[in-house]
Design an enzyme around this catalytic site. Structure first.
Site, PDB file in Angstrom:
ATOM      1  N   HIS A 106       0.727  -0.902  -0.075  1.00 19.82           N
ATOM      2  CA  HIS A 106       0.182  -0.225  -0.103  1.00 19.82           C
ATOM      3  C   HIS A 106       0.755   0.875   0.009  1.00 19.82           C
ATOM      4  O   HIS A 106      -0.281   2.243  -0.472  1.00 19.82           O
ATOM      5  CB  HIS A 106      -1.024   0.162   1.441  1.00 19.82           C
ATOM      6  CG  HIS A 106      -1.640  -1.358   1.521  1.00 19.82           C
ATOM      7  ND1 HIS A 106      -1.941  -2.142   2.485  1.00 19.82           N
ATOM      8  CD2 HIS A 106      -2.597  -1.355   0.284  1.00 19.82           C
ATOM      9  CE1 HIS A 106      -2.927  -2.965   2.013  1.00 19.82           C
ATOM     10  NE2 HIS A 106      -3.248  -2.636   0.770  1.00 19.82           N
ATOM     11  N   VAL A 141       4.877  -5.234  -4.521  1.00 23.42           N
ATOM     12  CA  VAL A 141       6.160  -5.645  -3.570  1.00 23.42           C
ATOM     13  C   VAL A 141       6.564  -6.385  -2.424  1.00 23.42           C
ATOM     14  O   VAL A 141       5.229  -7.088  -2.486  1.00 23.42           O
ATOM     15  CB  VAL A 141       6.056  -3.812  -2.898  1.00 23.42           C
ATOM     16  CG1 VAL A 141       6.841  -3.996  -1.301  1.00 23.42           C
ATOM     17  CG2 VAL A 141       5.463  -2.798  -3.394  1.00 23.42           C
TER      18      VAL A 141
END
Ligand code: AMP
Length: 278
Positions: free
Chosen positions: A35, A174
């Site tokens: 995020h 990620v």
């Protein structure tokens, strides 16, 4: 300072005076590095960054999964603040779905395989809530993670078909140093399951290596992933896929852009990941 609003009318008021362009990052909270990367991308590209935190009941096909989804608003707000987010919209369920709400946004073919087949109703819930958020925020850009590759495709289709003037931007996945993609659901993994979980990435990299070595058979590439996953007894495979990169139809042969993807359960926790091929 990050402002926090909870109602549609407060949101409208703040956005009326916001500098443009506006960047939107929709999330379900329990914010992590994935995020953060979306927020930092929005901060770099837009004059005003809006993060939404809403655990959307309509996209959970299992009630227990919704109930146990991790939540920690105080921690999320501290992360948004640290990332320089201008505005957090954290509505209650009734603010998004007020009494009388009766519309479902249902995307067609691209929403049917993979996660759509495994989780009936999931993408209807996703497309519906994202359509509402796009309508409320009217951002120039919205940022989504490639980790949920099919979700990006579903949202792109929805935004195009409904003529919503928000550009959908996909950002790279990620990962933890051992390859596990960050996910709010990782919080549910036991220490043993966490130790076993990098097998998802290993399976995808094995498919990528086989592809780089010239393997083009869909069945063979799927078999490579299954063989790697079989090394971890704790990994309960829901699906492995080698699909067309545009339609997500399963491929016999890979002769254009393709997506290798998988879904694996560790106990009650279901993880997904993917890797482009070609
Ligand atoms: P979620 O809160 O899980 O609904 O995710 C909100 C957004 O963050 C979605 O666009 C996800 O695809 C994205 N996201 C989740 N995990 C990652 C990750 N590991 N890397 C990049 N983006 C992610």
């Amino acid at each position: 300072m990050t402002r926090v609003v909870r109602t549609r009318s407060e949101l409208r008021q703040v956005l009326a005076d916001a500098p443009r362009p506006v960047g939107l990052v929709p999330t379900m909270g329990w914010l992590h590095e994935g995020h953060r990367a979306l927020m930092s991308r929005a901060r770099a590209q837009d004059a005003f960054t809006v993060v939404t935190i809403f655990v959307n009941p309509r996209q959970f096909n299992e009630a227990a999964d919704y109930t146990r989804y991790p939540r920690n608003e105080a921690r999320d707000l501290a992360i948004a603040e640290a990332e320089g987010v201008d505005l957090v919209f954290a509505p209650a369920v009734e603010e998004i779905y007020p009494p009388g709400f009766d519309t479902t946004v249902s995307v067609g073919a691209v929403a049917r395989p993979l996660e759509g087949a495994a989780r009936p109703g999931h993408f209807d819930g996703v497309a519906t809530v994202v359509a509402i958020l796009f309508g409320l925020v009217r951002a120039e850009h919205a940022y989504f993670g490639q980790k949920d590759a099919q979700q990006v495709m579903v949202i792109r289709q929805m935004a195009r078909d409904l003529a919503i003037g928000t550009e959908v931007i996909a950002c790279p996945t990620v990962r933890e140093p051992d390859g596990l993609a960050f996910s709010s659901r990782n919080a549910h993994l036991t220490a043993e399951q966490r130790a076993a979980s990098p097998v998802l990435r290993r399976a995808l990299l094995a498919a990528r290596d086989a592809f780089a070595g010239g393997e083009r058979s869909g069945d063979a590439l799927r078999a490579v992933m299954r063989a790697t996953l079989a090394e971890e007894p704790a990994a309960d495979v829901a699906y492995v896929s080698v699909a067309d990169g545009d339609t997500l139809a399963e491929l016999d042969r890979v002769d254009g852009p393709a997506l290798a993807s998988l879904a694996v359960r560790f106990g009650a926790t279901r993880l997904i990941d993917n890797e482009p091929l070609g």
